[in-house]
Design a protein around this motif. Structure first.
Motif, mmCIF file in Angstrom:
data_model
loop_
_atom_site.group_PDB
_atom_site.id
_atom_site.type_symbol
_atom_site.label_atom_id
_atom_site.label_comp_id
_atom_site.label_asym_id
_atom_site.label_seq_id
_atom_site.Cartn_x
_atom_site.Cartn_y
_atom_site.Cartn_z
ATOM 1 N N PHE A 375 -10.616 3.217 -5.491
ATOM 2 C CA PHE A 375 -11.781 3.920 -4.947
ATOM 3 C C PHE A 375 -12.507 3.057 -3.913
ATOM 4 O O PHE A 375 -12.970 3.560 -2.891
ATOM 5 N N SER A 376 -12.567 1.750 -4.181
ATOM 6 C CA SER A 376 -13.219 0.852 -3.226
ATOM 7 C C SER A 376 -12.447 0.795 -1.918
ATOM 8 O O SER A 376 -13.046 0.769 -0.826
ATOM 9 N N ASP A 377 -11.117 0.775 -1.999
ATOM 10 C CA ASP A 377 -10.296 0.744 -0.788
ATOM 11 C C ASP A 377 -10.570 1.953 0.088
ATOM 12 O O ASP A 377 -10.676 1.847 1.315
ATOM 13 N N VAL A 378 -10.664 3.128 -0.550
ATOM 14 C CA VAL A 378 -10.913 4.345 0.224
ATOM 15 C C VAL A 378 -12.301 4.305 0.855
ATOM 16 O O VAL A 378 -12.466 4.639 2.041
ATOM 17 N N GLU A 379 -13.292 3.891 0.088
ATOM 18 C CA GLU A 379 -14.653 3.818 0.630
ATOM 19 C C GLU A 379 -14.712 2.851 1.813
ATOM 20 O O GLU A 379 -15.306 3.158 2.857
ATOM 21 N N ASN A 380 -14.082 1.676 1.665
ATOM 22 C CA ASN A 380 -14.075 0.704 2.758
ATOM 23 C C ASN A 380 -13.331 1.245 3.975
ATOM 24 O O ASN A 380 -13.739 1.023 5.117
ATOM 25 N N ALA A 381 -12.223 1.948 3.725
ATOM 26 C CA ALA A 381 -11.463 2.508 4.841
ATOM 27 C C ALA A 381 -12.247 3.605 5.553
ATOM 28 O O ALA A 381 -12.199 3.714 6.784
#
Length: 463
Positions: A375-381
């Motif tokens: 979820f963090s990867d998607v938010e950062n992306a």
């Protein structure tokens, strides 16, 4: 009691003898919605890179899919895991072996109590079948199969992760080559422009309308621009080598005619619903498969506390006379059952069970971290894509303004309205703006690739 009733009772008894705990997925509730803005709820397709409309990138992806070294290694690991599953599954089935042989022997006369002086020779011929089976009463072997099955699934998820990593690596590296190509082109154009201005100043110096300081300042600008060219070309050549490895080729064999960064399409990427992300991330699925394997390992370790029950049967023929080998009087058979119970092992079983439990707890935290990281990867992306769009627009406006200023300064210098300092300053500003715009475009493309990767590409569990 009927046979069906006995079978049902046996199933109940066997199920009651299970010593493992049922697997329960650790709680990891997804967010209701993305914290950062997502452009639509449509997930990427399996061929997500085609959205860039780059035929060259399509070719590179096809090469990587068939020749990438990491993918080949991951595929071999899948085969290893499948083979290990076959090995584990063999424990649930009886084993059967056959043997045949002939023995020629001479008896010792010195050890004989008879008075005969003639040596006694005997020949024994035998052929036997031996069958053995371990009754998996406590579920130890079944748990080992479950663990191997989960490990095989994890290896497949790891293969998908390797595919996604290779694809994103190819796209990122190729776009970096295009970005460096654009920056090199700008530097060369700026160098050519600076050389033209230097020639004008040199002519004016000879005519007495410019000073040696004017010429020296322009020479300094030209030298600075030339100095920026070598690092860019070095990085581009190294990226070519990296792209060769990603597509399974030696650098010496790799050839590429790149496109232009500005000629590519800029895809609009949808992030889908957060609740569906975990099924689209192979790394998360791999972490859970490893967790299931660890849970099965606990059951197998616990089963070592209980007796191991084995059945062994043997049948065949044995005779001193080869002609009587297959007769009824040469027939032999035996049936045996064995129960083995550990009495004292110095804490080996207890230690093994505790080690498996601790391993399960470790992988449980690993799984929860994988979920949170997904979820963090998607938010950062999403942040990176959003900011990249704004940066490109800002740099485009800055480049247009700098270009107008430089053109005005050149015209005014030709008319003798401004001095050389103004021209040099506007020239530096334009070059910086052009270079920043090229880097912003590259960052935007790489941010989009990062979002595709964070979303799991086009992969999803069960497909």
């Amino acid at each position: 009691m009927t046979r069906k009733a006995l079978s049902a009772l046996a199933l109940v008894v066997l199920s009651a003898c299970s010593v493992g705990d049922e697997y329960v997925r650790p709680p990891a509730p997804p967010p209701a919605q993305w914290k950062n803005a997502a452009q639509g709820n449509v997930w990427p397709g399996s061929d997500w890179w085609r959205q860039f409309n780059s035929p060259r990138l399509d070719e590179l992806m096809a090469r990587a899919r068939t020749a990438n070294f990491d993918l080949a290694a991951a595929t071999a690991r899948v085969r290893q895991a499948d083979a290990q599953l076959g090995v584990a599954g063999a424990s649930l089935l009886p084993s059967l072996s056959a043997s045949a042989g002939e023995t020629r022997a001479r008896a010792s006369r010195a050890a004989s109590t008879t008075t005969t002086t003639k040596a006694r020779h005997t020949s024994t011929t035998s052929a036997t079948l031996t069958a053995s089976y371990e009754i998996d009463f406590w579920g130890k072997n079944a748990a080992a199969v479950d663990a191997a099955q989960a490990a095989a699934e994890a290896s497949r998820f790891d293969l998908q992760t390797a595919v996604l990593t290779a694809q994103s690596g190819v796209a990122t590296t190729y776009f970096e080559i295009l970005g460096l190509q654009e920056r090199i082109r700008l530097v060369k154009e700026s160098i050519a422009n600076s050389e033209g201005i230097l020639a004008v100043f040199s002519d004016r110096q000879r005519a007495g309308t410019a000073t040696s300081l004017d010429v020296a300042q322009q020479e300094s600008v030209l030298a600075t621009q030339r100095a920026t060219l070598a690092p860019l070309e070095r990085q581009m050549r190294q990226d070519y080598n990296a792209l060769a490895i990603l597509t399974g080729r030696m650098p010496e064999e790799f050839a590429l005619v790149p496109e232009t960064l500005g000629g590519l399409a800029v895809p609009v990427v949808g992030a889908g619903l957060p609740s569906e992300l975990l099924a689209r991330r192979p790394d998360v699925q791999s972490a859970e498969a490893s967790l299931r394997a660890a849970n099965a390992d606990i059951a197998a370790a616990r089963a070592a506390w209980f007796p191991a029950i084995s059945l062994t049967g043997q049948g065949g023929f044995q005779s001193l006379d080869l002609l009587k080998m297959m007769t009824a009087q040469s027939l032999l058979w035996s049936v045996a059952s064995t129960a083995t119970q550990t009495i004292f092992d110095g804490g080996k079983i207890a230690g093994t069970v505790e080690q498996k439990r601790a391993r399960f707890e470790e992988l449980s935290q690993t799984y929860r971290k994988a979920v949170a990281s997904a979820f963090s990867d998607v938010e950062n992306a999403l942040i990176a894509v959003e900011m990249a769009v704004e940066e490109v627009e800002s740099q485009r406006r800055a480049e247009a303004t700098a270009r107008r200023a430089f053109e005005i300064a050149q015209a005014q210098m030709a008319g003798g309205i401004v001095d050389v300092t103004t021209v040099l300053n506007t020239q530096k500003t334009l070059f910086s703006a052009q270079d920043a715009l090229a880097q912003a475009r590259l960052s935007q493309m790489q941010a989009i690739v990062g979002l595709y990767k964070a979303l799991g590409g086009g992969w999803q569990a069960g497909k």
